[in-house]
Design a protein around this motif. Structure first.
Motif, PDB file in Angstrom:
ATOM      1  N   THR A  67       0.841  -1.191   0.000  1.00 30.57           N
ATOM      2  CA  THR A  67       0.000   0.000   0.000  1.00 30.57           C
ATOM      3  C   THR A  67       0.875   1.240   0.000  1.00 30.57           C
ATOM      4  O   THR A  67       1.833   1.334   0.768  1.00 30.57           O
ATOM      5  N   ALA A  68       0.538   2.178  -0.864  1.00 29.12           N
ATOM      6  CA  ALA A  68       1.242   3.461  -0.902  1.00 29.12           C
ATOM      7  C   ALA A  68       0.692   4.352   0.213  1.00 29.12           C
ATOM      8  O   ALA A  68      -0.252   3.992   0.904  1.00 29.12           O
ATOM      9  N   SER A  69       1.271   5.526   0.369  1.00 30.55           N
ATOM     10  CA  SER A  69       0.849   6.410   1.462  1.00 30.55           C
ATOM     11  C   SER A  69      -0.518   7.020   1.180  1.00 30.55           C
ATOM     12  O   SER A  69      -0.952   7.130   0.043  1.00 30.55           O
ATOM     13  N   ASP A  70      -1.187   7.450   2.254  1.00 27.95           N
ATOM     14  CA  ASP A  70      -2.499   8.073   2.163  1.00 27.95           C
ATOM     15  C   ASP A  70      -2.416   9.572   2.443  1.00 27.95           C
ATOM     16  O   ASP A  70      -3.308  10.145   3.040  1.00 27.95           O
ATOM     17  N   ASN A  71      -1.348  10.208   2.029  1.00 30.55           N
ATOM     18  CA  ASN A  71      -1.169  11.631   2.306  1.00 30.55           C
ATOM     19  C   ASN A  71      -2.147  12.478   1.506  1.00 30.55           C
ATOM     20  O   ASN A  71      -2.495  12.153   0.380  1.00 30.55           O
ATOM     21  N   GLY A  72      -2.566  13.596   2.091  1.00 38.86           N
ATOM     22  CA  GLY A  72      -3.387  14.557   1.372  1.00 38.86           C
ATOM     23  C   GLY A  72      -2.511  15.378   0.438  1.00 38.86           C
ATOM     24  O   GLY A  72      -1.309  15.487   0.613  1.00 38.86           O
ATOM     25  N   THR A 104       2.172  14.532  -5.992  1.00 38.88           N
ATOM     26  CA  THR A 104       1.437  13.286  -6.194  1.00 38.88           C
ATOM     27  C   THR A 104       2.312  12.116  -6.634  1.00 38.88           C
ATOM     28  O   THR A 104       1.793  11.043  -6.847  1.00 38.88           O
ATOM     29  N   ASN A 105       3.600  12.328  -6.805  1.00 43.60           N
ATOM     30  CA  ASN A 105       4.462  11.197  -7.159  1.00 43.60           C
ATOM     31  C   ASN A 105       4.581  10.261  -5.977  1.00 43.60           C
ATOM     32  O   ASN A 105       5.076  10.635  -4.933  1.00 43.60           O
ATOM     33  N   GLN A 106       4.112   9.041  -6.112  1.00 36.84           N
ATOM     34  CA  GLN A 106       4.224   8.040  -5.060  1.00 36.84           C
ATOM     35  C   GLN A 106       4.815   6.787  -5.682  1.00 36.84           C
ATOM     36  O   GLN A 106       4.463   6.406  -6.790  1.00 36.84           O
ATOM     37  N   SER A 107       5.716   6.134  -4.970  1.00 37.53           N
ATOM     38  CA  SER A 107       6.278   4.894  -5.486  1.00 37.53           C
ATOM     39  C   SER A 107       6.454   3.908  -4.339  1.00 37.53           C
ATOM     40  O   SER A 107       6.651   4.292  -3.199  1.00 37.53           O
ATOM     41  N   VAL A 108       6.348   2.649  -4.687  1.00 41.18           N
ATOM     42  CA  VAL A 108       6.485   1.567  -3.721  1.00 41.18           C
ATOM     43  C   VAL A 108       7.437   0.545  -4.329  1.00 41.18           C
ATOM     44  O   VAL A 108       7.249   0.115  -5.468  1.00 41.18           O
ATOM     45  N   ASN A 126       1.476   8.821 -10.708  1.00 39.37           N
ATOM     46  CA  ASN A 126       1.580  10.272 -10.706  1.00 39.37           C
ATOM     47  C   ASN A 126       0.258  10.838 -11.211  1.00 39.37           C
ATOM     48  O   ASN A 126      -0.082  10.684 -12.372  1.00 39.37           O
ATOM     49  N   GLN A 127      -0.481  11.447 -10.324  1.00 38.24           N
ATOM     50  CA  GLN A 127      -1.717  12.118 -10.721  1.00 38.24           C
ATOM     51  C   GLN A 127      -1.457  13.613 -10.696  1.00 38.24           C
ATOM     52  O   GLN A 127      -1.244  14.208  -9.649  1.00 38.24           O
ATOM     53  N   ARG A 128      -1.463  14.225 -11.869  1.00 40.48           N
ATOM     54  CA  ARG A 128      -1.107  15.636 -11.999  1.00 40.48           C
ATOM     55  C   ARG A 128      -2.307  16.566 -11.982  1.00 40.48           C
ATOM     56  O   ARG A 128      -2.163  17.733 -11.660  1.00 40.48           O
ATOM     57  N   GLY A 129      -3.493  16.084 -12.370  1.00 37.10           N
ATOM     58  CA  GLY A 129      -4.624  16.997 -12.422  1.00 37.10           C
ATOM     59  C   GLY A 129      -5.948  16.308 -12.672  1.00 37.10           C
ATOM     60  O   GLY A 129      -6.010  15.123 -12.993  1.00 37.10           O
ATOM     61  N   LEU A 130      -7.015  17.079 -12.520  1.00 40.01           N
ATOM     62  CA  LEU A 130      -8.391  16.645 -12.756  1.00 40.01           C
ATOM     63  C   LEU A 130      -9.069  17.696 -13.614  1.00 40.01           C
ATOM     64  O   LEU A 130      -8.852  18.891 -13.416  1.00 40.01           O
ATOM     65  N   TYR A 157      -3.330  11.166 -15.258  1.00 34.14           N
ATOM     66  CA  TYR A 157      -2.800  10.158 -14.364  1.00 34.14           C
ATOM     67  C   TYR A 157      -1.909   9.190 -15.133  1.00 34.14           C
ATOM     68  O   TYR A 157      -2.242   8.781 -16.243  1.00 34.14           O
ATOM     69  N   SER A 158      -0.786   8.833 -14.552  1.00 28.57           N
ATOM     70  CA  SER A 158       0.081   7.822 -15.201  1.00 28.57           C
ATOM     71  C   SER A 158       0.618   6.874 -14.133  1.00 28.57           C
ATOM     72  O   SER A 158       0.896   7.280 -13.000  1.00 28.57           O
ATOM     73  N   SER A 159       0.757   5.589 -14.497  1.00 24.84           N
ATOM     74  CA  SER A 159       1.315   4.567 -13.609  1.00 24.84           C
ATOM     75  C   SER A 159       2.435   3.840 -14.336  1.00 24.84           C
ATOM     76  O   SER A 159       2.397   3.695 -15.552  1.00 24.84           O
TER      77      SER A 159
END
Length: 162
Positions: A67-72, A104-108, A126-130, A157-159
C-alpha cells in the motif's frame, strides 16, 4: 447726552431685530426619493473563477498487498462557464474546470518475479490533475438556483512498473 442715549438705543434696536426682505424665495419643497422595486435577478452571463483545496484518497493498494501512502495533496485550479436564463426562471449552462494536484508522485518498491525474472520492482503513480466539462439545467427564484449537472471528467494520471 440725549443724542448719545437715543443713538445707542437705535443701534441696539436695529441689531436685535431680524432683517426681513421681500425678494427672498420660499424654501424649496423636497420630495421623498422615488420608489425603487427590488432587483430582478438574471443568471445570464459569462463567469471565470479559481479554487483551492485538498485532495485525499483512501486505500492505495496495488493488488499485491503493498500500500502506498495516504497523504493529502494540495489542489488548485480554474473554472469558467456561461449561463443563459430563459422562460423566465429556467437556466441552461456549460462549465469547464481544471485542477492541478501537487506532490502526487508516489512509489512503492517490492521484491518478486515478473515474467520469470526475480528482482526488486518499483510501482509509481503520478496524478497531476483533474478536469471536467459539464452542462447544467436549473430552476431559479431570486438569488437561488437549484440545478442538475452532468458531463465528462478526466484524470491526468500515469502509472509505471519498473
Amino acid at each position: 447726552m440725549k443724542k448719545i442715549l437715543l443713538g445707542t438705543v437705535a443701534l441696539v434696536a436695529l441689531g436685535a431685530a431680524p432683517a426681513l426682505a421681500a425678494d427672498l424665495a420660499a424654501r424649496p419643497y423636497t420630495k421623498a426619493p422615488a420608489y425603487a422595486p427590488a432587483p430582478v435577478y438574471n443568471w445570464t452571463g459569462f463567469y471565470i473563477g479559481g479554487h483551492i483545496g485538498g485532495a485525499f484518497s483512501g486505500d492505495n493498494s496495488i493488488g499485491t498487498g503493498v500500500t502506498a501512502s495516504d497523504n493529502g495533496k494540495f489542489l488548485g485550479g480554474v473554472q469558467a462557464g456561461y449561463d443563459w436564463q430563459f422562460a423566465p426562471n429556467w437556466v441552461l449552462g456549460v462549465e469547464g474546470q481544471y485542477s492541478w494536484l501537487s506532490g502526487t508522485n508516489q512509489s512503492v518498491a517490492f521484491g518478486g518475479t515478473l515474467n520469470g525474472a526475480p528482482g526488486v520492482f518499483t510501482y509509481a503513480d503520478n496524478q497531476r490533475g483533474l478536469a471536467s466539462v459539464t452542462g447544467r439545467l436549473g430552476y431559479t427564484w431570486g438569488p437561488a438556483l437549484l440545478y442538475v449537472k452532468g458531463g465528462w471528467a478526466y484524470a491526468d494520471y500515469s502509472s509505471s512498473l519498473t
